[in-house]
Write an enzyme that holds these catalytic residues in place. Structure first.
Site, PDB file in Angstrom:
ATOM      1  N   GLU A  95      -0.568  -1.922   4.017  1.00  0.00           N
ATOM      2  CA  GLU A  95       0.608  -2.599   4.551  1.00  0.00           C
ATOM      3  C   GLU A  95       0.659  -2.380   6.056  1.00  0.00           C
ATOM      4  O   GLU A  95       0.452  -1.265   6.537  1.00  0.00           O
ATOM      5  CB  GLU A  95       1.905  -2.073   3.932  1.00  0.00           C
ATOM      6  CG  GLU A  95       2.092  -2.362   2.465  1.00  0.00           C
ATOM      7  CD  GLU A  95       3.418  -1.827   1.919  1.00  0.00           C
ATOM      8  OE1 GLU A  95       4.345  -1.577   2.742  1.00  0.00           O
ATOM      9  OE2 GLU A  95       3.520  -1.639   0.703  1.00  0.00           O
ATOM     10  N   GLU A 117       3.426   4.950  -1.558  1.00  0.00           N
ATOM     11  CA  GLU A 117       4.504   5.603  -0.792  1.00  0.00           C
ATOM     12  C   GLU A 117       5.243   6.662  -1.612  1.00  0.00           C
ATOM     13  O   GLU A 117       6.479   6.735  -1.603  1.00  0.00           O
ATOM     14  CB  GLU A 117       5.468   4.561  -0.241  1.00  0.00           C
ATOM     15  CG  GLU A 117       4.801   3.630   0.773  1.00  0.00           C
ATOM     16  CD  GLU A 117       5.764   2.646   1.423  1.00  0.00           C
ATOM     17  OE1 GLU A 117       6.944   2.611   1.027  1.00  0.00           O
ATOM     18  OE2 GLU A 117       5.318   1.897   2.308  1.00  0.00           O
TER      19      GLU A 117
END
Length: 584
Positions: free
Chosen positions: A325, A187
């Protein structure tokens, strides 16, 4: 006082790490010669469904990583074994380094911390799991000490540090077998805040980080020369990786493997209103959700189109995709039905992932309770969300099946409001032909009331000659309930969504529990069904105003069953002649 308390906790963690290191040395050394060079199909099947050991080795206070910093207990072998026992085949272990990295120019990682990471990896290997490790919190601009920041001006320093860190990590694990996968980062670049111009500017540095990562890992030799490496894009978002934002796959000229060994990493939390928002505005998800309790976007068709775009862009070209995720928070305190919708979200995500050759890894932050992602109680490893885990294992468990035909790249489904037409004639009622070569199996909506009527059809050619699918039609009989028009959706099919058509036909005379039928057809582009071959068609339809249908008043309604089975209240036709089922 807070800092002193943290130092005590850190000391405890280091002592535990030292004691654990002694135990880790008793684990048999991984034999470098045992490395099995798995290809794309093999690695995806081997990894199956995965689970995240979240909020543990990436947890940090004031930039100092400690596995107990965010309230989770010390990781143990029995904890990791429980994940394998639950049916998961892979584990993602997020790791932060931050202040455990020394100063320039060597940027030496604290050895006790690296030993602890190694020990937890050993736990997973001992449990037979595939393992993903990364540099997790180091790319967060919101965490003290975050430094993998593509928007910063000191890029030369960042890149030098990135190379040194990955050289140390890769060297530590150089002799580990194919069960270990490295993920470059996590991220990164979120501070661009979805500004398209910033995202495009950040990609220049993100692409450079990924290239440094691949080159550095390969240069350490051993099994790293052929290990699978996992590459994310900006903030691990799908749309910037498949769209024209500048994401590039790093070159891998130093790999000694027999084929591509680059994987693509992305995350999926759509719609965020359901998956992550800490309120009760969206507690339900999916085609059968109450619209007043669901987000206005990000439903099942969106999920299919997003994963389909990853298939088209990467999987179909030899690059496996790992959704590192996904998941949804617990909102059952605000809606008692929330748990069942979370389970359905996990199941549908697993189904679509499996169909498109994607590895799904569900997020678990260890927190059980309101707005928690926890699936297990990590203190005793009891399962706290059996419905969610069971939903995943229905797709990836030992009795699950894999689609027999690889899905073709297709366009995302587009809803079309279709006017009801009146036929000139109604086919004669005929019992099911016993000699038909076309067999139909069906899964339908089981809810008594729903805003969408779902129909999944599995067609099999049991004959000796091919069947042109353009000559095949299917019918689902229902009662309209009111004057609203209907919208048809094809969510997925082996032969391509664009090759599936839907229309609504009014019966000349209403029958018991039916005044209309959905007719599903196929274009010439659908091709033929060879002898012994099967295809699946996943459809649904709704009213134009999305109000609920009363399914109990529908002839073709099937109130139970979640696996394909015969259902003679849906009908099939070959060249207009009834080939399967019984008309109302």
């Amino acid at each position: 006082m807070k800092k002193r308390l943290f130092m005590i906790l850190l000391a405890v963690a280091v002592v535990l790490g030292s004691n654990g290191l002694t135990r880790a040395l008793q684990v048999p050394v991984v034999d470098a010669a045992s490395f099995e060079d798995l290809n794309q199909k093999q690695i995806v099947e081997a990894m199956g469904a995965g689970w995240n050991l979240g909020n543990a080795l990436e947890a940090t206070i004031d930039g100092n990583p400690s596995e107990t910093a965010w309230g989770n207990p010390v990781i143990t072998q029995s904890m990791v074994q429980a994940i394998a026992d639950a049916g998961f085949k892979s584990i993602r272990i997020p790791v932060s380094y931050l202040n455990h990295i020394g100063s320039a120019p060597n940027y030496t990682i604290n050895q006790a911390w690296l030993n602890r990471v190694k020990q937890v990896v050993d736990y997973a290997i001992n449990s037979g799991l595939y393992v993903i490790i990364n540099t997790h919190g180091d790319g967060f601009h919101t965490i003290t000490g975050g430094w993998i920041l593509p928007g910063n001006s000191d890029q030369a320093i960042i890149k030098a540090k990135f190379e040194k860190i990955w050289k140390q990590i890769a060297t530590t694990f150089a002799d580990y077998d194919e069960h270990l996968i490295f993920e470059s980062m996590n991220e990164v670049g979120a501070d661009a805040n979805y500004d398209d111009n910033l995202v495009k500017a950040y990609y220049k540095n993100i692409n450079a980080y990924n290239q440094i990562f691949v080159d550095t890992v390969r240069s350490t030799g051993g099994n790293n020369a052929k290990r699978w490496l996992l590459i994310p894009g900006w903030n691990t978002t799908i749309y910037t990786m498949v769209g024209n934002y500048g994401f590039t796959i790093p070159t891998d000229s130093k790999s000694t493997a027999s084929g591509k060994r680059i994987m693509i990493s992305a995350h999926y939390y759509s719609p965020w209103e359901f998956c992550g928002d800490q309120n009760y505005n969206a507690t339900q998800w999916g085609n059968n959700a109450n619209p007043s309790k669901a987000a206005s976007w990000g439903g099942e068709d969106f999920l299919v189109s997003e994963l389909q775009s990853m298939y088209n862009t990467f999987v179909s070209k030899g690059y496996p995709v790992v959704i590192g995720e996904y998941g949804s928070v617990d909102k059952s305190q605000g809606d008692a039905a929330n748990t069942s919708y979370r389970a359905y979200f996990a199941k549908r995500f697993s189904q679509v992932s499996k169909q498109y050759g994607i590895v799904p890894v569900i997020w678990d932050n260890g927190y059980n309770g309101n707005y928690g992602f926890g699936l297990f109680n990590r203190n005793n490893m009891s399962i706290t969300q059996p419905a969610i885990i069971n939903a995943i294992m229905e797709v990836y468990g030992p009795t699950s099946t894999t689609p027999t035909v690889t899905p073709f790249p297709t366009t995302s489904p587009t809803p079309t409001v279709i006017p009801t037409i009146t036929p000139t004639a109604t086919p004669t009622v005929t019992p099911t032909p016993t000699t038909s070569s076309l067999d139909v199996k069906f899964i339908g909506s089981t809810l008594a009331s729903a805003s969408s009527i779902v129909g999944k059809y599995k067609l099999t050619n049991n004959g000796n000659s091919s069947i042109a699918l353009s000559e095949v039609t299917l019918r689902y009989y229902f009662t309209k309930d009111d004057s609203q028009g209907q919208a048809f959706f094809c969510d997925w099919s082996h032969i391509g969504n664009q090759n599936v058509t839907g229309s609504f036909v009014a019966l000349n005379a209403a029958k018991q529990k039916a005044d209309t039928y959905l007719q599903i057809g196929f274009t010439s582009g659908a091709g033929s069904l060879a002898p012994g071959e099967s295809i699946e068609v996943h459809t649904r339809f709704s009213k134009s105003d999305w109000t609920n249908f009363d399914l109990t008043n529908d002839y073709s309604y099937k109130s139970s069953g979640t696996t394909y089975e015969g259902w003679n209240k849906v009908t099939a036709y070959l060249s207009g002649a009834l080939a399967y089922g019984i008309e109302p």
